[in-house]
Design a protein around this motif. Structure first.
Motif, PDB file in Angstrom:
ATOM      1  N   UNK A 232     -43.481  37.718 -38.389  1.00  0.00           N
ATOM      2  CA  UNK A 232     -43.843  36.495 -39.104  1.00  0.00           C
ATOM      3  C   UNK A 232     -42.692  36.002 -39.982  1.00  0.00           C
ATOM      4  N   UNK A 233     -41.949  36.940 -40.577  1.00  0.00           N
ATOM      5  CA  UNK A 233     -40.774  36.538 -41.361  1.00  0.00           C
ATOM      6  C   UNK A 233     -39.725  35.898 -40.455  1.00  0.00           C
ATOM      7  N   UNK A 234     -39.504  36.491 -39.278  1.00  0.00           N
ATOM      8  CA  UNK A 234     -38.521  35.955 -38.334  1.00  0.00           C
ATOM      9  C   UNK A 234     -38.942  34.588 -37.810  1.00  0.00           C
ATOM     10  N   UNK A 235     -40.217  34.413 -37.527  1.00  0.00           N
ATOM     11  CA  UNK A 235     -40.700  33.110 -37.056  1.00  0.00           C
ATOM     12  C   UNK A 235     -40.525  32.042 -38.130  1.00  0.00           C
ATOM     13  N   UNK A 236     -40.760  32.417 -39.368  1.00  0.00           N
ATOM     14  CA  UNK A 236     -40.585  31.445 -40.455  1.00  0.00           C
ATOM     15  C   UNK A 236     -39.124  31.035 -40.589  1.00  0.00           C
ATOM     16  N   UNK A 248     -31.506  37.826 -32.021  1.00  0.00           N
ATOM     17  CA  UNK A 248     -31.203  39.047 -32.780  1.00  0.00           C
ATOM     18  C   UNK A 248     -30.722  38.726 -34.186  1.00  0.00           C
ATOM     19  N   UNK A 249     -29.912  37.689 -34.333  1.00  0.00           N
ATOM     20  CA  UNK A 249     -29.386  37.337 -35.652  1.00  0.00           C
ATOM     21  C   UNK A 249     -30.511  36.967 -36.612  1.00  0.00           C
ATOM     22  N   UNK A 250     -31.467  36.176 -36.121  1.00  0.00           N
ATOM     23  CA  UNK A 250     -32.621  35.797 -36.945  1.00  0.00           C
ATOM     24  C   UNK A 250     -33.422  37.048 -37.311  1.00  0.00           C
ATOM     25  N   UNK A 251     -33.610  37.943 -36.343  1.00  0.00           N
ATOM     26  CA  UNK A 251     -34.399  39.147 -36.583  1.00  0.00           C
ATOM     27  C   UNK A 251     -33.733  40.022 -37.636  1.00  0.00           C
ATOM     28  N   UNK A 252     -32.422  40.144 -37.571  1.00  0.00           N
ATOM     29  CA  UNK A 252     -31.719  40.954 -38.558  1.00  0.00           C
ATOM     30  C   UNK A 252     -31.787  40.329 -39.942  1.00  0.00           C
ATOM     31  N   UNK A 253     -31.698  39.009 -40.027  1.00  0.00           N
ATOM     32  CA  UNK A 253     -31.872  38.322 -41.311  1.00  0.00           C
ATOM     33  C   UNK A 253     -33.269  38.559 -41.855  1.00  0.00           C
ATOM     34  N   UNK A 254     -34.265  38.523 -40.953  1.00  0.00           N
ATOM     35  CA  UNK A 254     -35.643  38.748 -41.362  1.00  0.00           C
ATOM     36  C   UNK A 254     -35.853  40.162 -41.860  1.00  0.00           C
ATOM     37  N   UNK A 255     -35.151  41.128 -41.240  1.00  0.00           N
ATOM     38  CA  UNK A 255     -35.255  42.515 -41.656  1.00  0.00           C
ATOM     39  C   UNK A 255     -34.789  42.682 -43.095  1.00  0.00           C
ATOM     40  N   UNK A 256     -33.708  42.005 -43.429  1.00  0.00           N
ATOM     41  CA  UNK A 256     -33.195  42.053 -44.798  1.00  0.00           C
ATOM     42  C   UNK A 256     -34.183  41.408 -45.768  1.00  0.00           C
ATOM     43  N   UNK A 257     -34.728  40.271 -45.385  1.00  0.00           N
ATOM     44  CA  UNK A 257     -35.657  39.567 -46.274  1.00  0.00           C
ATOM     45  C   UNK A 257     -36.965  40.315 -46.447  1.00  0.00           C
ATOM     46  N   UNK A 258     -37.426  40.950 -45.356  1.00  0.00           N
ATOM     47  CA  UNK A 258     -38.705  41.677 -45.434  1.00  0.00           C
ATOM     48  C   UNK A 258     -38.561  43.056 -46.060  1.00  0.00           C
ATOM     49  N   UNK A 259     -37.335  43.456 -46.354  1.00  0.00           N
ATOM     50  CA  UNK A 259     -37.055  44.735 -47.014  1.00  0.00           C
ATOM     51  C   UNK A 259     -37.577  45.917 -46.217  1.00  0.00           C
TER      52      UNK A 259
END
Length: 260
Positions: A232-236, A248-259
């Protein structure tokens, strides 16, 4: 924003999905196959234990089974009995002995008069105190153990297994016929889960490319709560950047944001 951008008819990846969004993995299908046994389901936080229990009960005929679902905030034996009495539509008696008698009579009545078999699900059972766990075998005793009027499913974190290994809980442990430790989804099951969630929400095309799915699995190890949060963070983020799919780039950014 996410729903409108991707065309979802309902929010996917909810921690409390409706019946159409429930996903049964291969592991979940092994849980409590025998409806008249006592089952133990454990797993790490976020592994999908409660969802597995809902998946199991969603497939049962409500005319034949009555689901008694208890989610504990207090772990005392008296609280256990009072909540169970309320689930059985009873006015709880004041004393423990009277409560046990009330509950036993109601369970027998369900089986014999209404032809409904009650299934008691104790979620977060690792929070139950020792006297409460010791009470459970007594609720399963009917007609000198010759009749099975109640099915019990204990759901909890790994601590529950360690607690049940104590000598004082031998009577309960001996009654456990089915036990399963729920791991995260496999890599293949993760793909099936994503497809299922998207279709249930009204979107048929894949919204995560292969590199994103691989990164998702590496970040979450298939633990459902982590998967739901990260997707859901990646979709946003993808919607904010006007991208039609998660890479993959979006997913990795989302991983950082979702902690994660």
């Amino acid at each position: 924003m996410v729903e409108a951008f991707f065309g979802f008819k309902k929010t996917p990846f909810s921690d409390n999905p409706d019946a159409k969004q429930l996903f049964a993995s291969q592991a979940w299908n092994q849980v409590l196959v025998d409806h008249h046994g006592t089952g133990l389901l454990t797993g790490e936080v976020g592994a999908g234990k409660s969802t597995a229990a809902r998946t199991f009960t969603a497939g049962l005929n409500p005319n034949l089974y009555k689901i008694l679902y208890l989610h504990w905030t207090s772990g005392s034996a008296l609280d256990l009995l009072r909540q169970l009495a309320l689930q059985l539509d009873l006015e709880p008696a004041h004393y423990r002995g009277d409560l046990v008698r009330q509950i036993s009579e109601a369970i027998v009545h369900l089986n014999k008069s209404k032809k409904q078999h009650p299934i008691l699900i104790c979620d977060e059972a690792q929070l139950l105190r020792h006297p409460a766990l010791e009470q459970l075998p007594l609720l399963l005793n009917f007609d000198m153990d010759s009749s099975h009027y109640l099915t019990l499913l204990l759901v909890g974190e790994p601590l529950l297994r360690r607690t049940l290994s104590l000598q004082m809980h031998e009577p309960l442990r001996q009654r456990i016929a089915v036990q399963y430790h729920l791991e995260g989804l496999s890599r293949e099951e993760l793909d099936a889960y994503l497809t299922h969630q998207f279709k249930s929400a009204g979107v048929s095309q894949p919204l995560l490319d292969e590199t994103a799915r691989q990164a998702l699995y590496q970040a979450t190890k298939g633990i459902l709560r982590k998967v739901n949060k990260l997707v859901m963070t990646a979709l946003r983020l993808a919607a904010t950047r006007k991208l039609s799919a998660v890479n993959e780039a979006i997913l990795l950014d989302a991983t950082t944001e979702a902690l994660l």
